[in-house]
Design a protein around this motif. Structure first.
Motif, PDB file in Angstrom:
ATOM      1  N   THR A 103      33.415   0.742 -12.820  1.00  0.00           N
ATOM      2  CA  THR A 103      33.887   2.148 -12.109  1.00  0.00           C
ATOM      3  C   THR A 103      34.418   1.622 -10.621  1.00  0.00           C
ATOM      4  O   THR A 103      34.954   2.419 -10.068  1.00  0.00           O
ATOM      5  CB  THR A 103      32.613   2.984 -11.879  1.00  0.00           C
ATOM      6  OG1 THR A 103      31.662   2.191 -11.129  1.00  0.00           O
ATOM      7  CG2 THR A 103      32.132   3.707 -13.042  1.00  0.00           C
ATOM      8  N   LEU A 104      34.398   0.200 -10.527  1.00  0.00           N
ATOM      9  CA  LEU A 104      34.735  -0.115  -9.268  1.00  0.00           C
ATOM     10  C   LEU A 104      36.472  -0.027  -9.129  1.00  0.00           C
ATOM     11  O   LEU A 104      37.059  -0.427 -10.251  1.00  0.00           O
ATOM     12  CB  LEU A 104      34.422  -1.466  -8.824  1.00  0.00           C
ATOM     13  CG  LEU A 104      33.011  -1.914  -8.737  1.00  0.00           C
ATOM     14  CD1 LEU A 104      32.547  -3.224  -8.400  1.00  0.00           C
ATOM     15  CD2 LEU A 104      32.314  -0.830  -7.639  1.00  0.00           C
ATOM     16  N   PRO A 105      36.939   0.326  -7.993  1.00  0.00           N
ATOM     17  CA  PRO A 105      38.536  -0.133  -7.899  1.00  0.00           C
ATOM     18  C   PRO A 105      39.141  -1.235  -7.912  1.00  0.00           C
ATOM     19  O   PRO A 105      38.276  -2.506  -7.681  1.00  0.00           O
ATOM     20  CB  PRO A 105      38.686   0.832  -6.613  1.00  0.00           C
ATOM     21  CG  PRO A 105      37.637   0.596  -5.720  1.00  0.00           C
ATOM     22  CD  PRO A 105      36.521   0.614  -6.701  1.00  0.00           C
ATOM     23  N   GLU A 106      40.298  -1.442  -8.239  1.00  0.00           N
ATOM     24  CA  GLU A 106      41.017  -2.637  -8.292  1.00  0.00           C
ATOM     25  C   GLU A 106      41.356  -2.950  -6.975  1.00  0.00           C
ATOM     26  O   GLU A 106      42.658  -2.845  -6.597  1.00  0.00           O
ATOM     27  CB  GLU A 106      42.285  -2.663  -9.256  1.00  0.00           C
ATOM     28  CG  GLU A 106      42.087  -2.418 -10.752  1.00  0.00           C
ATOM     29  CD  GLU A 106      41.034  -3.525 -11.428  1.00  0.00           C
ATOM     30  OE1 GLU A 106      41.493  -4.710 -10.548  1.00  0.00           O
ATOM     31  OE2 GLU A 106      40.376  -3.401 -12.468  1.00  0.00           O
ATOM     32  N   LEU A 107      40.436  -3.768  -5.986  1.00  0.00           N
ATOM     33  CA  LEU A 107      40.614  -4.034  -4.841  1.00  0.00           C
ATOM     34  C   LEU A 107      40.364  -5.620  -4.595  1.00  0.00           C
ATOM     35  O   LEU A 107      39.440  -6.133  -5.407  1.00  0.00           O
ATOM     36  CB  LEU A 107      39.697  -3.150  -3.860  1.00  0.00           C
ATOM     37  CG  LEU A 107      39.937  -1.722  -3.762  1.00  0.00           C
ATOM     38  CD1 LEU A 107      39.179  -1.134  -2.945  1.00  0.00           C
ATOM     39  CD2 LEU A 107      41.643  -1.604  -3.251  1.00  0.00           C
ATOM     40  N   PRO A 108      40.911  -6.463  -3.688  1.00  0.00           N
ATOM     41  CA  PRO A 108      40.224  -7.594  -3.212  1.00  0.00           C
ATOM     42  C   PRO A 108      38.872  -7.643  -2.884  1.00  0.00           C
ATOM     43  O   PRO A 108      38.358  -6.718  -2.828  1.00  0.00           O
ATOM     44  CB  PRO A 108      41.070  -8.150  -2.058  1.00  0.00           C
ATOM     45  CG  PRO A 108      42.313  -7.231  -2.072  1.00  0.00           C
ATOM     46  CD  PRO A 108      41.879  -5.959  -2.676  1.00  0.00           C
ATOM     47  N   VAL A 109      38.263  -8.643  -3.239  1.00  0.00           N
ATOM     48  CA  VAL A 109      36.913  -8.997  -3.040  1.00  0.00           C
ATOM     49  C   VAL A 109      36.350  -8.627  -1.433  1.00  0.00           C
ATOM     50  O   VAL A 109      35.530  -7.965  -1.195  1.00  0.00           O
ATOM     51  CB  VAL A 109      36.276 -10.263  -3.452  1.00  0.00           C
ATOM     52  CG1 VAL A 109      34.768 -10.510  -3.055  1.00  0.00           C
ATOM     53  CG2 VAL A 109      36.736 -10.500  -4.885  1.00  0.00           C
ATOM     54  N   THR A 110      37.247  -9.043  -0.570  1.00  0.00           N
ATOM     55  CA  THR A 110      36.944  -9.025   0.846  1.00  0.00           C
ATOM     56  C   THR A 110      37.169  -7.209   1.372  1.00  0.00           C
ATOM     57  O   THR A 110      36.553  -6.904   2.219  1.00  0.00           O
ATOM     58  CB  THR A 110      37.975  -9.567   1.608  1.00  0.00           C
ATOM     59  OG1 THR A 110      39.333  -9.018   1.303  1.00  0.00           O
ATOM     60  CG2 THR A 110      37.952 -11.119   1.617  1.00  0.00           C
ATOM     61  N   ALA A 111      37.722  -6.294   0.422  1.00  0.00           N
ATOM     62  CA  ALA A 111      38.014  -5.027   0.787  1.00  0.00           C
ATOM     63  C   ALA A 111      36.867  -4.134   0.164  1.00  0.00           C
ATOM     64  O   ALA A 111      36.503  -3.144   0.517  1.00  0.00           O
ATOM     65  CB  ALA A 111      39.079  -4.429   0.289  1.00  0.00           C
ATOM     66  N   PHE A 112      35.545  -4.780  -0.648  1.00  0.00           N
ATOM     67  CA  PHE A 112      34.550  -4.232  -1.210  1.00  0.00           C
ATOM     68  C   PHE A 112      33.467  -3.955   0.005  1.00  0.00           C
ATOM     69  O   PHE A 112      33.461  -4.634   0.708  1.00  0.00           O
ATOM     70  CB  PHE A 112      33.919  -4.975  -2.205  1.00  0.00           C
ATOM     71  CG  PHE A 112      34.781  -4.718  -3.376  1.00  0.00           C
ATOM     72  CD1 PHE A 112      35.404  -3.820  -4.015  1.00  0.00           C
ATOM     73  CD2 PHE A 112      35.052  -5.891  -4.464  1.00  0.00           C
ATOM     74  CE1 PHE A 112      36.239  -3.332  -5.171  1.00  0.00           C
ATOM     75  CE2 PHE A 112      35.743  -5.721  -5.328  1.00  0.00           C
ATOM     76  CZ  PHE A 112      36.474  -4.630  -6.094  1.00  0.00           C
ATOM     77  N   THR A 113      32.847  -2.981  -0.254  1.00  0.00           N
ATOM     78  CA  THR A 113      31.538  -2.439   0.452  1.00  0.00           C
ATOM     79  C   THR A 113      30.362  -3.377  -0.021  1.00  0.00           C
ATOM     80  O   THR A 113      30.485  -4.153  -0.705  1.00  0.00           O
ATOM     81  CB  THR A 113      31.378  -1.078   0.401  1.00  0.00           C
ATOM     82  OG1 THR A 113      31.167  -0.759  -0.790  1.00  0.00           O
ATOM     83  CG2 THR A 113      32.346  -0.341   0.834  1.00  0.00           C
ATOM     84  N   ALA A 114      29.150  -3.176   1.057  1.00  0.00           N
ATOM     85  CA  ALA A 114      28.046  -4.057   0.770  1.00  0.00           C
ATOM     86  C   ALA A 114      27.575  -3.696  -0.654  1.00  0.00           C
ATOM     87  O   ALA A 114      27.037  -4.502  -1.466  1.00  0.00           O
ATOM     88  CB  ALA A 114      26.976  -3.825   1.814  1.00  0.00           C
TER      89      ALA A 114
END
Length: 290
Positions: A103-114
């Motif tokens: 369910t996670l969006p396709e984003l770079p790892v640095t853009a993810f929350t904790a």
């Protein structure tokens, strides 16, 4: 005829638990592989939630926990089974993260929350625990083959375990290359344009790498299932060989005929009647008695 030696009272229940544990592991391994692959590749499984993952991992933990009832006095065997049981329990606890990561969006790892990074790290630990579970299960089967009195089974398990440990290295390499498919395709485009044209795009390279990972994992699980099935058959064959031979029927004894060394017992009444008949026919009649 000498009677067979008495069996230990705890032997048969422990063998029963061993066979049940091997059967549970035999059927839960392909089920877990199917559920994990469908969870990652098929969006239609999202409607089932985390229940298929929990069910498959729980079956593996239940099968591993049944093995500890066999040979409780063997320290090496019990430690190997205990590690396998702990790894299966870790997989049960981390199984929901394999569902939530889809369910996670396709984003770079640095853009993810904790919280999203926690899901990613937990999924990585789940995959590592799965690989360690398969490795340790092969070690458990090796210890089991060493305790069973079957040299052919021991040689087969040694061969399959060696093959599995060899296949684990390309499996890990393929899993690592899946995460680097974008970089690998760029490298192929610069150094080997023909190979990059063969894959077409980075998505095509990623799909090919995923297919190789699935093929290697299926091969490792298939060889592990073969070892478990052969071990189960060896245990069942040993159990049936411990039963005493059935007594022959009377009809079988009559058909077989008297043995050469067998002593025939003639009834006393028949022998006395035959002696009287012989005495009656053998004695002459004295004419002076008339």
């Amino acid at each position: 005829m000498a009677e067979p030696p008495p069996l230990h009272p705890d032997l048969m229940p422990s063998l029963r638990q061993l066979v049940r544990g091997l059967e549970l592991l035999f059927w839960s391994l392909p089920f877990a592989l199917l559920v994990c692959v469908q969870e990652m590749l098929a969006p239609a499984w999202e409607s089932w939630g985390i229940m298929p993952l929990l069910l498959s991992m729980s079956l593996m933990w239940l099968g591993a926990s049944r093995l500890k009832h066999f040979q409780p006095q063997e320290g090496v065997w019990q430690s190997a089974v205990k590690i396998t049981e702990i790894l299966a329990l870790v997989m049960v606890g981390l199984a929901p993260f394999l569902h939530w990561i889809q369910t996670l969006p396709e984003l770079p790892v640095t853009a993810f929350t904790a919280g999203q990074k926690h899901i990613i790290y937990s999924t990585i630990i789940f995959c590592a625990a799965g690989i360690m579970f398969l490795l340790n299960l092969n070690h458990v089967l090796t210890r089991l083959g060493a305790m069973l009195p079957d040299p052919i089974l021991r040689a087969d398990i040694k061969l399959f375990v060696t093959l599995n440990f060899i296949l684990f290295f390309p499996l890990l390499a393929a899993m690592w290359c899946v995460r680097l498919s974008q970089e690998l395709f760029g490298l192929f485009y610069q150094k080997a344009p023909g190979l990059a044209e063969f894959f077409g795009s980075a998505a095509g390279l990623e799909g090919a790498l995923q297919g190789s990972v699935l093929w290697l994992a299926t091969l490792i699980i298939a060889t592990t299932m073969t070892m478990m099935w052969k071990a189960k058959e060896a245990v069942l064959g040993g159990v049936f060989s411990l039963e005493p031979a059935p007594l022959p029927d009377e009809e079988t004894e009559l058909d077989a005929g008297p043995d050469e060394d067998e002593t025939r017992i003639v009834p006393v009444s028949d022998s006395m009647d035959s002696d009287e008949d012989e005495d009656t026919t053998a004695k002459p009649v004295d004419p002076s008695l008339n």
